[in-house]
Design a protein around this motif. Structure first.
Motif, short mmCIF file in Angstrom:
data_model
loop_
_atom_site.label_atom_id
_atom_site.label_comp_id
_atom_site.label_asym_id
_atom_site.label_seq_id
_atom_site.Cartn_x
_atom_site.Cartn_y
_atom_site.Cartn_z
N PHE A 67 0.83 -1.20 0.00
CA PHE A 67 0.00 0.00 0.00
C PHE A 67 0.87 1.25 0.00
O PHE A 67 0.59 2.22 -0.71
N GLU A 68 1.95 1.23 0.77
CA GLU A 68 2.86 2.38 0.82
C GLU A 68 3.54 2.61 -0.52
O GLU A 68 3.75 3.75 -0.93
N THR A 69 3.85 1.54 -1.22
CA THR A 69 4.47 1.66 -2.54
C THR A 69 3.50 2.30 -3.52
O THR A 69 3.88 3.17 -4.31
N LEU A 70 2.24 1.87 -3.49
CA LEU A 70 1.23 2.45 -4.37
C LEU A 70 1.05 3.94 -4.10
O LEU A 70 0.94 4.75 -5.03
N ILE A 71 1.01 4.33 -2.83
CA ILE A 71 0.88 5.74 -2.49
C ILE A 71 2.07 6.53 -3.02
O ILE A 71 1.92 7.61 -3.60
N ALA A 72 3.26 5.99 -2.87
CA ALA A 72 4.47 6.66 -3.36
C ALA A 72 4.43 6.81 -4.88
O ALA A 72 4.81 7.87 -5.41
N PHE B 182 1.70 6.92 -6.83
CA PHE B 182 0.68 7.92 -7.19
C PHE B 182 1.13 9.33 -6.85
O PHE B 182 0.84 10.28 -7.58
N GLU B 183 1.84 9.50 -5.73
CA GLU B 183 2.38 10.83 -5.39
C GLU B 183 3.41 11.26 -6.43
O GLU B 183 3.51 12.45 -6.75
N ARG C 252 2.44 15.37 -4.87
CA ARG C 252 1.91 15.12 -3.53
C ARG C 252 0.63 15.90 -3.26
O ARG C 252 -0.36 15.36 -2.80
N PHE D 231 -2.39 14.71 -5.54
CA PHE D 231 -2.85 13.37 -5.15
C PHE D 231 -3.70 13.43 -3.89
O PHE D 231 -4.79 12.86 -3.84
N TRP D 232 -3.23 14.11 -2.86
CA TRP D 232 -3.98 14.15 -1.61
C TRP D 232 -5.24 15.00 -1.75
O TRP D 232 -6.24 14.74 -1.08
N VAL E 285 -7.69 12.56 -3.23
CA VAL E 285 -8.15 11.63 -2.19
C VAL E 285 -9.20 12.32 -1.31
O VAL E 285 -10.26 11.75 -1.02
#
Length: 122
Positions: free
Chosen positions: A6-11, A13-14, A19, A22-23, A26
């Motif tokens: 999950f952390e890899t996917l967030i990285a 997408f960011e 950053r 993306f947020w 979300v």
């Protein structure tokens, strides 16, 4: 990248969207989702007029989602390399269509028009 977490996917997408964007996306998705649930709980039923308007907006959402991803990744249709790219773009289009339908239904229910509130003479 050995594991898909999950952390890899967030990285990833960011990195693609930046950053802040993306947020923001979300937060917007969470806000629209809560608004949609609020409307469903408040009305206690699905309005078929609002649902029809939402469904008619789905192709626009699909096209906008694919266009947005292509702009953010500096891609062109000629860059599609194989079946997985087509499947990914179809998934993006489906998610864009569903997101647009939920957004339109929620806005139509919160803001409303005479047509969807049942006040129009049809």
């Amino acid at each position: 990248m050995q594991d898909l977490t999950f952390e890899t996917l967030i990285a990833v997408f960011e990195e693609i969207f930046g950053r802040g964007l993306f947020w923001f996306m979300v937060a917007a998705a969470v806000l629209v989702t809560f608004g949609y649930f609020y409307v469903l709980i408040r009305d206690r039923e699905v309005s078929w007029k609002k649902f029809l308007v939402a469904q008619l907006s789905m192709p626009v959402g699909a096209v906008l989602a694919v266009w947005f991803v292509m702009v953010m990744t500096d891609s062109r249709l000629a860059d599609l390399g194989g079946p997985i790219d087509i499947i990914l773009f179809l998934g993006i289009a489906v998610m864009g269509a569903i997101g647009m339908a939920i957004l339109v239904y929620t806005l139509e229910a919160l803001l409303g028009t005479k047509r969807t509130k049942g006040e129009a003479d049809i």
